[in-house]
Write an enzyme that holds these catalytic residues in place. Structure first.
Site, PDB file in Angstrom:
ATOM      1  N   ILE A  35       0.790  -1.073   0.283  1.00  0.00           N
ATOM      2  CA  ILE A  35      -0.244  -0.188  -0.155  1.00  0.00           C
ATOM      3  C   ILE A  35       0.938   1.282  -0.232  1.00  0.00           C
ATOM      4  O   ILE A  35       0.269   2.414   0.113  1.00  0.00           O
ATOM      5  CB  ILE A  35      -1.028   0.391   1.226  1.00  0.00           C
ATOM      6  CG1 ILE A  35      -0.187  -0.304   2.678  1.00  0.00           C
ATOM      7  CG2 ILE A  35      -2.442  -1.141   0.938  1.00  0.00           C
ATOM      8  CD1 ILE A  35      -1.079  -0.326   3.950  1.00  0.00           C
ATOM      9  N   GLY A  37       8.059   4.136   0.434  1.00  0.00           N
ATOM     10  CA  GLY A  37       9.355   5.438   0.676  1.00  0.00           C
ATOM     11  C   GLY A  37      10.428   5.401   0.084  1.00  0.00           C
ATOM     12  O   GLY A  37      10.312   4.314  -0.618  1.00  0.00           O
ATOM     13  N   SER A  49      11.757   2.041   2.280  1.00  0.00           N
ATOM     14  CA  SER A  49      10.227   0.988   2.752  1.00  0.00           C
ATOM     15  C   SER A  49       9.721   0.849   1.924  1.00  0.00           C
ATOM     16  O   SER A  49       8.973   2.048   0.744  1.00  0.00           O
ATOM     17  CB  SER A  49      10.227   1.430   4.456  1.00  0.00           C
ATOM     18  OG  SER A  49       9.252   2.844   4.136  1.00  0.00           O
ATOM     19  N   ARG A  50       9.065  -0.738   2.310  1.00  0.00           N
ATOM     20  CA  ARG A  50       7.633  -0.783   1.322  1.00  0.00           C
ATOM     21  C   ARG A  50       6.460  -0.865   2.403  1.00  0.00           C
ATOM     22  O   ARG A  50       6.907  -1.835   3.492  1.00  0.00           O
ATOM     23  CB  ARG A  50       8.029  -1.918   0.717  1.00  0.00           C
ATOM     24  CG  ARG A  50       8.642  -2.344  -0.853  1.00  0.00           C
ATOM     25  CD  ARG A  50       9.055  -2.507  -1.592  1.00  0.00           C
ATOM     26  NE  ARG A  50       9.982  -3.965  -0.909  1.00  0.00           N
ATOM     27  CZ  ARG A  50       9.627  -5.019  -1.237  1.00  0.00           C
ATOM     28  NH1 ARG A  50       8.007  -5.054  -2.560  1.00  0.00           N
ATOM     29  NH2 ARG A  50       9.966  -5.770  -1.208  1.00  0.00           N
ATOM     30  N   ASN A  94       3.253  11.943   4.244  1.00  0.00           N
ATOM     31  CA  ASN A  94       3.330  10.895   6.011  1.00  0.00           C
ATOM     32  C   ASN A  94       2.348  11.281   6.324  1.00  0.00           C
ATOM     33  O   ASN A  94       1.928  11.329   8.036  1.00  0.00           O
ATOM     34  CB  ASN A  94       4.613  12.159   6.245  1.00  0.00           C
ATOM     35  CG  ASN A  94       5.541  11.060   5.906  1.00  0.00           C
ATOM     36  OD1 ASN A  94       5.871  10.477   5.579  1.00  0.00           O
ATOM     37  ND2 ASN A  94       7.309  11.853   6.111  1.00  0.00           N
ATOM     38  N   ASP A 145       9.274  16.317   9.714  1.00  0.00           N
ATOM     39  CA  ASP A 145       9.422  15.460   8.098  1.00  0.00           C
ATOM     40  C   ASP A 145       7.745  15.641   7.563  1.00  0.00           C
ATOM     41  O   ASP A 145       7.448  14.513   7.896  1.00  0.00           O
ATOM     42  CB  ASP A 145       9.710  14.023   7.696  1.00  0.00           C
ATOM     43  CG  ASP A 145      10.334  13.783   6.758  1.00  0.00           C
ATOM     44  OD1 ASP A 145      10.058  14.770   5.879  1.00  0.00           O
ATOM     45  OD2 ASP A 145      10.034  12.366   5.712  1.00  0.00           O
TER      46      ASP A 145
END
Ligand SMILES: Nc1ncnc2c1ncn2[C@@H]1O[C@H](COP(=O)(O)OP(=O)(O)OP(=O)(O)O)[C@@H](O)[C@H]1O
Ligand SMILES: [Mg+2]
Length: 453
Positions: A205, A208, A211-212, A325, A320
């Site tokens: 879903i 980044g 990351s996943r 985010n 961030d």
């Protein structure tokens, strides 16, 4: 010897260790040869077994029947960790004798005694010889017998530590985190994946830079979660420590309606896994999340300001804040991705987030008002959502924004535009705090007129 081999083949179970221990090297070769043609499904690494004759079979620990783990099982687990629901091979019936039970108990006792001495050295160290199933099991078991050390959470103050000493003897060795080589990395090295065992993966879903994120179903409670996995292998302890900061911040902060919920985390195959509350989606500009409504923008601003008020009150800055985010779940906005979170007193390293949303003082390495960095970033994020296209990294548009020159926003109230301007003031001191933002009358007015409903 021929007779015993015939029995072995007939029963479909092998006690090769005792067989090899008894045989000369020549008869080992014969034994192997005579097994191979008629039992083609068994393709065992006999050299590895012979090398490991002083190792302990995994079943000695787990009290499972004596049998050689079918080769296929090991290969499928080690080569394709992503395969799910690999059927467990059936254990053959076991001929148990009192003698074999006693021998096994003695063997296990010896091993645990040895483990007490050797565990500290083996934790966090990758097994050297990957070809032996037995060695993997022993190493994985050792890391369980001796749990890894507790890690001190830098986002929590130490008031409770005088009574309770969870860090025990390791305190002298680790002021904040354990020494190099000791963070657990080998979960999964034995072929058991906590991710695969505990969760059923539904779909990816999110994506980044580091990351996943996957939507998963937790097998034991039947609920959906988001699990974030680092994409890079975290080989070094320093890398793992850095990655851990995100979960330490989430865990220390505790729950808040406008912060993504945190459940648990673990290392597996040198990657960090973080189990979180599942949200519907983020406000990523690539989703064409554009809104010209004051009300909706005010709602996002108000809710994320509450999240910032909560974390700033605990001495944490996010660093961030951006649409990517900010997640939405059932109409509630939640701040996520605490990968850059740090302490506002600057006692932790500072890693600024996405440059597009950073104020000028950060680009000048001035870190005096880290909480106000989040206020600027929230203003920039809201401006981007109104604009409907991604903010540039550099150039006149970003320079103007950092100098507080906000273009006119047709269709938005003067009061709203002034607030946005104040949030993006080049002087961090003049920006409102998160608390002042939350208490701004503009949100009362919006609620009264029903704009934020
Ligand atoms: N809890 C969640 N629920 C739903 N989607 C999520 C969740 N966490 C993350 N995502 C999605 O995955 C994306 C990437 O997650 P995240 O921002 O945490 O990764 P990252 O690698 O740290 O990102 P970055 O590139 O910003 O550093 C998010 O933008 C979001 O779309
Ligand atoms: Mg992110």
């Amino acid at each position: 010897m021929k007779g015993s081999l015939a029995i072995v083949k007939q029963l479909g179970q092998v006690s090769l260790v005792s067989l090899l221990q008894q045989s000369s090297s020549e008869s080992k070769a014969q034994a192997i040869q005579s097994l191979s043609p008629s039992s083609s499904s068994l393709s065992l690494d006999f050299d590895a077994i012979a090398d490991d004759k002083d190792c302990i079979l995994s079943q000695d620990f787990f009290c499972t029947p004596d049998y050689i783990t079918p080769d296929g099982q090991y290969i499928s687990n080690s080569l394709d960790c992503n395969k799910e629901n690999i059927p467990c091979p059936k254990s053959p019936e076991k001929l148990q004798t009192v003698k074999s039970i006693r021998q096994r108990q003695e063997l296990a006792k010896d091993t645990f005694e040895t483990d007490e001495i050797k565990t500290e050295k083996t934790i966090g160290i990758e097994p050297q010889r990957n070809h032996s199933y037995v060695s993997h099991s022993v190493i994985a078991l050792r890391s369980r017998v001796m749990p890894p050390p507790c890690i001190k959470n830098p986002y929590l103050n130490d008031a409770s530590e005088t009574d309770l000493d969870p860090f025990g003897y390791q305190r002298s060795k680790c002021a904040a985190l354990p020494p190099a080589g000791i963070l657990p990395t080998i979960i999964g090295g034995d072929g058991l994946s906590r991710y695969r065992t505990d969760f059923h993966e539904i779909e990816q879903i999110g994506n980044g830079n580091f990351s996943r994120v996957f939507k998963v179903l937790k097998r034991i409670d039947g609920c959906f979660y988001a699990v974030k996995q680092s994409t890079r292998l975290l080989h070094q302890d320093t890398e793992r420590r850095k990655a851990l900061m995100e979960v330490q911040a989430l865990a220390a902060l505790g729950s808040h309606e406008n912060i993504v919920g945190y459940y648990s985390s673990w290392f597996e195959n040198e990657k960090l896994f973080i189990q979180m509350e599942l949200c519907d989606h983020s406000l990523s500009i690539s989703r064409a999340y554009k809104s010209s409504l004051d009300g909706e923008m005010l709602e996002i601003m108000h809710q994320i300001a509450k999240a910032l008020q909560f974390i700033h009150a605990r001495g944490v800055a996010h660093l961030d804040v951006k649409p990517d985010n900010i997640y939405v779940k059932n109409g509630v906005y939640k701040l996520g991705d605490f990968g850059c979170a740090t302490l506002t007193d600057r006692s932790l390293p500072i890693e600024e987030g996405d440059a597009r949303y950073m104020p000028q003082e950060i680009l000048n390495d001035k870190y005096d008002h880290l909480d106000k960095v989040d206020i600027f970033s929230l203003g920039a994020a809201i401006y981007e959502l109104i604009r409907g296209s991604a903010l540039p990294d550099s150039g006149p548009v970003s320079m103007n924004l950092r100098e507080g020159k906000l273009p006119l926003l047709p269709g938005h109230s003067v009061q709203f535009q002034n607030l946005l301007k104040a949030m993006m003031d080049p002087d961090p001191v003049r920006r409102p705090s998160a608390k002042e933002l939350v208490e701004n009358l503009i949100f009362d007015t919006a609620q009264k007129t029903g704009k934020t409903q």
